[in-house]
Scaffold this active site. Structure first.
Site, short mmCIF file in Angstrom:
data_model
loop_
_atom_site.label_atom_id
_atom_site.label_comp_id
_atom_site.label_asym_id
_atom_site.label_seq_id
_atom_site.Cartn_x
_atom_site.Cartn_y
_atom_site.Cartn_z
N ASP A 28 0.76 -0.85 0.14
CA ASP A 28 0.02 -0.02 -0.07
C ASP A 28 0.84 1.47 -0.36
O ASP A 28 2.22 1.28 0.39
CB ASP A 28 -0.54 -0.27 1.64
N ASP A 30 -0.37 4.99 0.81
CA ASP A 30 -0.43 5.74 2.31
C ASP A 30 0.29 5.07 3.46
O ASP A 30 -1.34 4.41 3.23
CB ASP A 30 -1.53 6.86 1.84
N GLN A 72 -7.12 6.24 -5.16
CA GLN A 72 -5.95 7.23 -5.12
C GLN A 72 -7.38 8.41 -4.80
O GLN A 72 -8.16 8.92 -6.08
CB GLN A 72 -5.68 7.52 -5.64
N LYS A 128 -9.73 -0.72 -2.59
CA LYS A 128 -9.70 -2.06 -1.72
C LYS A 128 -10.78 -1.66 -0.89
O LYS A 128 -11.18 -0.51 -0.53
CB LYS A 128 -8.66 -1.80 -1.52
N ASP A 153 -1.89 -1.08 5.76
CA ASP A 153 -1.68 -0.30 7.60
C ASP A 153 -3.93 -0.12 7.26
O ASP A 153 -3.92 0.06 8.70
CB ASP A 153 -1.70 0.87 7.56
#
Length: 198
Positions: A28, A30, A72, A128, A153
């Site tokens: 991933d 960010d 995004q 996702k 995360d």
């Protein structure tokens, strides 16, 4: 420019040279590669997560390709456009390359089911926890999904990887979102903790 109107966009990196299917380290973005300051899309906003370069270098040394898969929604929301995101992603690839790390590609979902008012405000198969980005990566590149690794995360990362058949799932502890992670998820304190599993 990527055609991401109906599926994931792709910013090509170096690809995967080996024609034989092999494992991939899926990341991933960010919160895993860069600190999540909220819709990061410029070099000035970028703060690297400690351990990311070491993790990727070790994965590469052990024969893994490196692929980024990132939601995004800032694109659907109108905070930045696809060309801006692509230019930033090429800059990010170059930062890894300067450290000897080859990013095969970044796959991205520019959609959001509710936010925004344009053509990217849609229900899609790539945001996702849907598995579309991982499935597209396996379509484009020789990826051995059952022997691949995903580091994310959010529980949504884990669900997407699990649905696509990614064999090993690592969830960074913290604000992981709602719901239950797949049964084979391993929660880790930081990126350095993942290295022992590679």
């Amino acid at each position: 420019m990527s055609d991401a109107s109906t599926g994931p966009g792709v910013v090509e990196g170096v690809g995967m040279a080996d024609a034989t299917a092999g494992p991939v380290l899926f990341l991933d973005r960010d919160g895993v590669i860069n600190v999540n300051h909220g819709y990061v899309h410029t070099p000035e906003q970028t703060e690297w997560v400690p351990g990311i370069f070491e993790l990727c270098a070790l994965a590469q040394e052990r024969g893994c390709g490196v692929v980024i898969a990132t939601n995004q929604a800032g694109i659907a929301r109108g905070y930045y456009d696809i060309p801006t995101f692509e230019a930033y992603t090429r800059w990010m690839h170059a930062q890894f390359a300067q450290r000897g790390i080859r990013i095969a590609a970044t796959l991205f979902c520019p959609h959001h089911p509710d936010a925004g008012a344009g053509p990217l405000t849609v229900h899609c198969t790539c945001r996702k926890p849907a598995p579309g980005m991982f499935i597209e990566a396996a379509r484009r590149y020789p990826v051995d999904l059952p022997h691949s690794v995903l580091v994310g995360d959010k529980i949504s990362d884990m669900r997407a990887g699990h649905a696509a058949g990614v064999g090993r799932l690592f969830l960074l502890a913290g604000d992981t979102g709602k719901g239950d992670a797949p049964h084979n998820t391993v929660t880790v304190a930081d990126l350095r903790s993942v290295q022992q599993f590679l």
